[in-house]
Design a protein around this motif. Structure first.
Motif, PDB file in Angstrom:
ATOM      1  N   LEU A 142       0.806  -0.888  -0.057  1.00 43.91           N
ATOM      2  CA  LEU A 142       0.335   0.238   0.183  1.00 43.91           C
ATOM      3  C   LEU A 142       0.637   0.976  -0.132  1.00 43.91           C
ATOM      4  O   LEU A 142       0.781   1.886  -0.984  1.00 43.91           O
ATOM      5  N   GLY A 143       1.713   1.066   0.769  1.00 40.82           N
ATOM      6  CA  GLY A 143       3.352   2.203   0.712  1.00 40.82           C
ATOM      7  C   GLY A 143       3.106   2.735  -0.520  1.00 40.82           C
ATOM      8  O   GLY A 143       3.881   3.606  -0.639  1.00 40.82           O
ATOM      9  N   ALA A 144       3.178   1.388  -1.348  1.00 43.39           N
ATOM     10  CA  ALA A 144       4.675   1.425  -2.187  1.00 43.39           C
ATOM     11  C   ALA A 144       3.438   2.009  -2.966  1.00 43.39           C
ATOM     12  O   ALA A 144       3.856   2.958  -4.269  1.00 43.39           O
ATOM     13  N   VAL A 145       2.246   2.026  -3.588  1.00 39.27           N
ATOM     14  CA  VAL A 145       1.577   2.293  -4.352  1.00 39.27           C
ATOM     15  C   VAL A 145       1.084   4.223  -3.988  1.00 39.27           C
ATOM     16  O   VAL A 145       0.933   4.254  -4.882  1.00 39.27           O
ATOM     17  N   ILE A 146       1.119   4.446  -2.669  1.00 40.62           N
ATOM     18  CA  ILE A 146       0.336   6.038  -2.437  1.00 40.62           C
ATOM     19  C   ILE A 146       2.540   6.889  -2.742  1.00 40.62           C
ATOM     20  O   ILE A 146       1.659   7.083  -3.289  1.00 40.62           O
ATOM     21  N   PHE A 147       2.945   5.374  -2.440  1.00 42.25           N
ATOM     22  CA  PHE A 147       4.377   6.626  -2.710  1.00 42.25           C
ATOM     23  C   PHE A 147       4.657   6.984  -3.827  1.00 42.25           C
ATOM     24  O   PHE A 147       5.064   8.108  -4.303  1.00 42.25           O
TER      25      PHE A 147
ATOM     26  N   PHE B 278       8.275   0.567  -2.670  1.00 42.44           N
ATOM     27  CA  PHE B 278       8.430  -0.437  -1.892  1.00 42.44           C
ATOM     28  C   PHE B 278       9.486  -0.772  -1.141  1.00 42.44           C
ATOM     29  O   PHE B 278       9.374  -1.183   0.170  1.00 42.44           O
ATOM     30  N   LEU B 279      10.770  -0.926  -1.599  1.00 40.28           N
ATOM     31  CA  LEU B 279      11.721  -0.496  -1.074  1.00 40.28           C
ATOM     32  C   LEU B 279      11.763   0.713   0.135  1.00 40.28           C
ATOM     33  O   LEU B 279      12.199   0.703   1.407  1.00 40.28           O
ATOM     34  N   TYR B 280      10.778   1.412   0.365  1.00 42.93           N
ATOM     35  CA  TYR B 280      11.313   2.836   0.396  1.00 42.93           C
ATOM     36  C   TYR B 280      10.578   2.421   1.494  1.00 42.93           C
ATOM     37  O   TYR B 280      10.895   2.797   3.351  1.00 42.93           O
ATOM     38  N   SER B 281       9.216   1.785   1.594  1.00 45.08           N
ATOM     39  CA  SER B 281       8.177   1.609   2.367  1.00 45.08           C
ATOM     40  C   SER B 281       9.287   1.069   3.788  1.00 45.08           C
ATOM     41  O   SER B 281       8.651   1.092   4.775  1.00 45.08           O
TER      42      SER B 281
ATOM     43  N   LYS C 179       6.028  13.998   2.415  1.00 44.51           N
ATOM     44  CA  LYS C 179       6.659  14.314   4.019  1.00 44.51           C
ATOM     45  C   LYS C 179       5.485  13.738   4.875  1.00 44.51           C
ATOM     46  O   LYS C 179       5.706  13.152   6.102  1.00 44.51           O
ATOM     47  N   THR C 180       3.997  14.556   4.507  1.00 41.96           N
ATOM     48  CA  THR C 180       2.924  14.311   5.357  1.00 41.96           C
ATOM     49  C   THR C 180       2.653  12.885   5.153  1.00 41.96           C
ATOM     50  O   THR C 180       2.445  12.550   7.059  1.00 41.96           O
ATOM     51  N   LEU C 181       2.986  12.623   4.332  1.00 48.94           N
ATOM     52  CA  LEU C 181       2.173  10.970   4.162  1.00 48.94           C
ATOM     53  C   LEU C 181       3.332   9.656   4.459  1.00 48.94           C
ATOM     54  O   LEU C 181       3.030   9.085   5.854  1.00 48.94           O
ATOM     55  N   THR C 182       4.645   9.905   4.635  1.00 48.04           N
ATOM     56  CA  THR C 182       5.434   9.152   5.532  1.00 48.04           C
ATOM     57  C   THR C 182       5.494   9.403   6.845  1.00 48.04           C
ATOM     58  O   THR C 182       5.602   8.318   7.565  1.00 48.04           O
ATOM     59  N   MET C 183       5.254  11.157   7.691  1.00 57.19           N
ATOM     60  CA  MET C 183       4.996  10.716   9.009  1.00 57.19           C
ATOM     61  C   MET C 183       4.098  10.057   9.783  1.00 57.19           C
ATOM     62  O   MET C 183       3.478   9.020  10.425  1.00 57.19           O
ATOM     63  N   LEU C 184       2.515  10.007   9.160  1.00 58.05           N
ATOM     64  CA  LEU C 184       1.343   9.567   9.214  1.00 58.05           C
ATOM     65  C   LEU C 184       1.745   7.725   9.303  1.00 58.05           C
ATOM     66  O   LEU C 184       1.210   6.682   9.609  1.00 58.05           O
ATOM     67  N   TYR C 185       2.439   7.967   7.680  1.00 52.38           N
ATOM     68  CA  TYR C 185       2.927   6.309   7.433  1.00 52.38           C
ATOM     69  C   TYR C 185       3.358   5.508   8.516  1.00 52.38           C
ATOM     70  O   TYR C 185       3.029   4.195   8.946  1.00 52.38           O
ATOM     71  N   ALA C 186       4.253   6.326   8.823  1.00 55.60           N
ATOM     72  CA  ALA C 186       5.142   5.882  10.037  1.00 55.60           C
ATOM     73  C   ALA C 186       5.101   5.311  11.200  1.00 55.60           C
ATOM     74  O   ALA C 186       5.231   4.072  12.104  1.00 55.60           O
ATOM     75  N   ILE C 187       3.556   6.463  11.675  1.00 53.60           N
ATOM     76  CA  ILE C 187       2.786   6.038  13.106  1.00 53.60           C
ATOM     77  C   ILE C 187       2.204   4.827  13.173  1.00 53.60           C
ATOM     78  O   ILE C 187       2.273   3.810  14.376  1.00 53.60           O
ATOM     79  N   ILE C 188       2.097   4.206  12.093  1.00 55.50           N
ATOM     80  CA  ILE C 188       1.272   3.199  12.078  1.00 55.50           C
ATOM     81  C   ILE C 188       1.928   1.615  11.576  1.00 55.50           C
ATOM     82  O   ILE C 188       2.202   0.908  12.440  1.00 55.50           O
ATOM     83  N   GLY C 189       3.153   2.393  10.935  1.00 55.24           N
ATOM     84  CA  GLY C 189       4.030   1.361  10.100  1.00 55.24           C
ATOM     85  C   GLY C 189       4.854   0.761  11.365  1.00 55.24           C
ATOM     86  O   GLY C 189       4.930  -0.804  11.194  1.00 55.24           O
ATOM     87  N   ILE C 190       5.487   1.236  12.145  1.00 46.31           N
ATOM     88  CA  ILE C 190       6.385   0.786  12.997  1.00 46.31           C
ATOM     89  C   ILE C 190       6.459   0.070  14.004  1.00 46.31           C
ATOM     90  O   ILE C 190       6.876  -0.725  14.541  1.00 46.31           O
ATOM     91  N   PRO C 191       5.339   0.833  14.780  1.00 45.94           N
ATOM     92  CA  PRO C 191       4.491  -0.548  16.164  1.00 45.94           C
ATOM     93  C   PRO C 191       4.273  -2.185  15.171  1.00 45.94           C
ATOM     94  O   PRO C 191       3.935  -3.203  15.773  1.00 45.94           O
ATOM     95  N   LEU C 192       3.662  -1.440  13.981  1.00 45.76           N
ATOM     96  CA  LEU C 192       2.919  -2.815  12.941  1.00 45.76           C
ATOM     97  C   LEU C 192       4.523  -3.561  12.813  1.00 45.76           C
ATOM     98  O   LEU C 192       4.137  -5.044  13.132  1.00 45.76           O
ATOM     99  N   MET C 193       5.203  -3.199  12.548  1.00 49.57           N
ATOM    100  CA  MET C 193       6.588  -4.257  12.245  1.00 49.57           C
ATOM    101  C   MET C 193       7.308  -4.472  13.179  1.00 49.57           C
ATOM    102  O   MET C 193       7.523  -5.761  13.873  1.00 49.57           O
TER     103      MET C 193
END
Length: 386
Positions: free
Chosen positions: A40-45, A126-129, A149-163
């Motif tokens: 999903l991150g790959a598609v968005i970014f 995908f690799l960036y995500s 940049k805004t999407l990266t911050m929001l993406y990391a807020i959810i993605g890091i705990p998930l990872m």
């Protein structure tokens, strides 16, 4: 009646939602969730940053082509004998081109050629995500637009705990699998020992029986027992007695004369080891070094790096340090081969971090057992002193 029907529908929907949530937090569900989130991150970014990258590269390419045209036309329009006028015309155009380049660099231009090299392909995104949610953060690829940049911050807020949840869960599962395989190897080792002891014991029993009959004055014809000791058809009592003396000198009879007790002791030892099986730290370190060695070989072949540089890149990546001074630069292009390399790099990083979590899990267990053993040792020593 209608209310009951509606309640049953609501109950079924609630139960279905619970089952879906439970699945996503299971082992398979977490793997699918992490991979799906990265896709999903790959598609968005790619959708956000890809057009911006192409636009900047196109602007620089157009400015460069314009500068070349101006220089070419100035060669014919300006008096060739007036070198100052020609240089001034060319210098003015070079300054314009430099201004365009500086503006493009501020917007994120990295010197890559339009249409030939691109960071924001699907595999690159995908690799960036993955580098965002794994906190590796190489830095060679970064969002340039405000939306990105805004999407990266929001993406990391959810993605890091998930990872982190994924690594904890999958690391525990892989540790259990590795521990199970190690236990099976121990079982196999003791089975081979038992088989070897039984085989030796049976061989000794045949030899003792044969020699006891011969010592009572009987001649024995050639049979399978004789052949098993390498004695030919013309073997006599003296030959067989010599064979027995040699075996006694090797203490074979002494060690295997009572196979029942020996087998029991082997089984007791195996049960004791399997009851509290822990993987040795040396095997854990060897497994991790083996995986790093595989990655080192791959990137050494791809990038032409030295062995140390390749090992350094793999170590820095899997430990999530991610300085960014080393990166598969030849993979940043639009060719099919480069895209395959990016996919393999992504898989290597994702599986490698799960393997690292497994190694930490196994090493932690071994360290805890050693610490407990040392504490018990000192405690028993203090009790003896008292």
């Amino acid at each position: 009646m209608g209310r009951r029907h509606r309640r049953s529908k609501v109950t079924r929907v609630v139960n279905l939602v619970k089952k879906i949530i439970a699945f996503f937090f299971s082992h398979i569900g977490l793997c699918a969730l992490v991979v799906g989130y990265a896709l999903l991150g790959a598609v968005i970014f790619k959708a956000v940053e890809g057009p911006h990258e192409a636009e900047i590269q196109a602007q620089v390419k157009a400015a460069r082509e314009k500068a070349v045209d101006v220089v070419w036309n100035a060669t014919f329009r300006v008096n060739r004998l007036d070198s100052k006028q020609w240089k001034k015309t060319v210098l003015d155009e070079v300054k314009v081109f430099k201004t365009v380049c500086m503006q493009s660099i501020r917007k994120g231009y990295d010197g890559k050629e339009y249409g030939k090299q691109a960071q924001w392909t699907f595999t690159g995104a995908f690799l960036y995500s993955l580098t965002v949610i794994t906190t590796i953060g190489y830095g060679n690829t970064a969002a340039k637009t405000y939306i990105g940049k805004t999407l990266t911050m929001l993406y990391a807020i959810i993605g890091i705990p998930l990872m982190l949840l994924f690594l904890t869960n999958i690391g525990d599962v892989m540790a259990k699998i590795f521990r199970f395989l190690y236990a099976q190897s121990i079982r196999l080792k003791f089975r081979l020992i038992l088989w070897h002891k039984k085989r030796k014991a049976a061989k000794i029993r045949r030899a003792n029986s044969l020699v006891s009959r011969l010592t009572r004055g009987h001649r024995v014809k050639t049979d399978s027992s004789v052949d098993s000791f390498g004695l030919g058809a013309g073997a006599d009592v003296e030959d067989l007695l010599t064979a027995r003396v040699e075996m006694e000198q090797l203490e074979v009879v002494k060690n295997y004369s009572n196979p029942g007790i020996t087998s029991f002791q082997v089984r007791e030892t195996a049960a004791a080891q399997l009851e509290s099986v822990t993987v040795p730290i040396s095997l854990v370190v060897f497994t991790m070094l083996g995986y790093l060695g595989v990655g080192t070989t791959i990137f050494k072949v791809w990038e032409g790096w030295t062995f140390l540089e390749s090992f350094y890149f793999c170590f820095i990546s899997l430990t999530t340090i991610g300085f960014g001074d080393k990166f598969p630069s030849t993979s940043v292009s639009n060719t099919d081969e480069a895209q395959e390399k990016l996919v393999i790099t992504s898989i290597y990083l994702l599986f490698g971090m799960a393997l690292l979590a497994m190694c930490f899990n196994l090493a932690q267990e071994e360290v805890q057992n050693k610490t407990r053993w040392i504490a018990d040792k000192f405690r028993s020593k203090d009790d003896d002193d008292d």
